[in-house]
Design a protein around this motif. Sequence first.
Motif, PDB file in Angstrom:
ATOM      1  N   ALA A  15       0.824  -1.212   0.000  1.00 36.41           N
ATOM      2  CA  ALA A  15       0.000   0.000   0.000  1.00 36.41           C
ATOM      3  C   ALA A  15       0.858   1.261   0.000  1.00 36.41           C
ATOM      4  CB  ALA A  15      -0.922   0.007   1.217  1.00 36.41           C
ATOM      5  N   LEU A  16       1.950   1.230   0.737  1.00 42.02           N
ATOM      6  CA  LEU A  16       2.754   2.433   0.937  1.00 42.02           C
ATOM      7  C   LEU A  16       3.921   2.580  -0.030  1.00 42.02           C
ATOM      8  CD1 LEU A  16       2.869   2.324   4.832  1.00 42.02           C
ATOM      9  CD2 LEU A  16       1.270   3.567   3.368  1.00 42.02           C
ATOM     10  N   ASP A  17       4.440   1.478  -0.504  1.00 39.59           N
ATOM     11  CA  ASP A  17       5.655   1.483  -1.326  1.00 39.59           C
ATOM     12  C   ASP A  17       5.301   1.525  -2.805  1.00 39.59           C
ATOM     13  OD1 ASP A  17       8.358   1.419  -1.914  1.00 39.59           O
ATOM     14  OD2 ASP A  17       8.472  -0.769  -1.830  1.00 39.59           O
ATOM     15  N   ILE A  18       4.784   2.675  -3.245  1.00 39.71           N
ATOM     16  CA  ILE A  18       4.396   2.807  -4.648  1.00 39.71           C
ATOM     17  C   ILE A  18       5.490   3.568  -5.394  1.00 39.71           C
ATOM     18  CG2 ILE A  18       1.936   2.656  -4.126  1.00 39.71           C
ATOM     19  CD1 ILE A  18       1.751   5.689  -4.545  1.00 39.71           C
ATOM     20  N   THR A  39      -4.406   5.587   4.043  1.00 39.21           N
ATOM     21  CA  THR A  39      -5.613   5.631   4.867  1.00 39.21           C
ATOM     22  C   THR A  39      -6.207   4.235   5.027  1.00 39.21           C
ATOM     23  OG1 THR A  39      -6.085   7.906   4.229  1.00 39.21           O
ATOM     24  CG2 THR A  39      -7.942   6.603   5.051  1.00 39.21           C
ATOM     25  N   HIS A  40      -6.284   3.494   3.954  1.00 40.29           N
ATOM     26  CA  HIS A  40      -6.810   2.125   4.039  1.00 40.29           C
ATOM     27  C   HIS A  40      -5.899   1.221   4.866  1.00 40.29           C
ATOM     28  CE1 HIS A  40     -10.244   2.771   1.514  1.00 40.29           C
ATOM     29  NE2 HIS A  40      -9.481   3.330   0.594  1.00 40.29           N
ATOM     30  N   VAL A  43      -6.570   1.982   8.533  1.00 42.06           N
ATOM     31  CA  VAL A  43      -7.835   1.372   8.956  1.00 42.06           C
ATOM     32  C   VAL A  43      -7.640  -0.118   9.216  1.00 42.06           C
ATOM     33  CG1 VAL A  43     -10.173   0.777   8.190  1.00 42.06           C
ATOM     34  CG2 VAL A  43      -9.300   3.103   7.862  1.00 42.06           C
ATOM     35  N   ALA A  44      -6.911  -0.787   8.332  1.00 48.05           N
ATOM     36  CA  ALA A  44      -6.661  -2.224   8.504  1.00 48.05           C
ATOM     37  C   ALA A  44      -5.852  -2.489   9.769  1.00 48.05           C
ATOM     38  CB  ALA A  44      -5.942  -2.776   7.282  1.00 48.05           C
ATOM     39  N   LEU A  45      -4.807  -1.721   9.978  1.00 46.91           N
ATOM     40  CA  LEU A  45      -3.981  -1.928  11.173  1.00 46.91           C
ATOM     41  C   LEU A  45      -4.759  -1.649  12.448  1.00 46.91           C
ATOM     42  CD1 LEU A  45      -0.613  -0.395   9.943  1.00 46.91           C
ATOM     43  CD2 LEU A  45      -1.142  -2.822  10.310  1.00 46.91           C
ATOM     44  N   TYR A  63      -9.580  -7.587   2.734  1.00 44.48           N
ATOM     45  CA  TYR A  63     -10.276  -6.313   2.557  1.00 44.48           C
ATOM     46  C   TYR A  63      -9.295  -5.229   2.093  1.00 44.48           C
ATOM     47  CZ  TYR A  63     -12.947  -2.100   3.500  1.00 44.48           C
ATOM     48  OH  TYR A  63     -13.573  -0.884   3.377  1.00 44.48           O
ATOM     49  N   LEU A  64      -8.119  -5.185   2.713  1.00 40.59           N
ATOM     50  CA  LEU A  64      -7.115  -4.195   2.317  1.00 40.59           C
ATOM     51  C   LEU A  64      -6.687  -4.422   0.869  1.00 40.59           C
ATOM     52  CD1 LEU A  64      -5.271  -1.825   2.872  1.00 40.59           C
ATOM     53  CD2 LEU A  64      -3.666  -3.399   3.986  1.00 40.59           C
TER      54      LEU A  64
END
Length: 104
Positions: A15-18, A39-40, A43-45, A63-64
Motif C-alpha cells: 500500500a505504501l511502497d508505490i 488511509t486504508h 484502517v486495517a492496522l 479487505y485491504l
Amino acid sequence: MDANVRDLLAVVLEALDIPHPATSGGAEVYAQVRNDRATHAVVALRSVLDDKPLMGIEWTTDYLREQLAQHPAAGYVTVAQAHAALDAGKTWSEAVTLPGGEDQ
C-alpha cells in the motif's frame, strides 16, 4: 512470525511502497494515491490492533487488498516507465506523457 501477520504486513508495505513519479507534474497524483492507500492501511492496522476486532487478520488482509485494487498506483508516469520509454527510443517529452496525451 505468524503467516497471517506477515501477509498483512506485506500488503501494508504494498500500500505504501508505490513508485515515484518521473516528474514533478505527477507529484500531486502520486500524493493523492499514496494518501488514499495509506488511509486504508491505517484502517486495517487499527482493525487488527483493536482489543475486540470484528473480523480476523485474514479478512482484514483480504479487505485491504480489495481497497488497494480500487486505488491503484496509476494516473502518473513512474520513473521506471519513463526510463523504459527512453530505452525504447522515445524522447523525454514522449516518455513522461501519459497515454491519452496528458503530460506528467
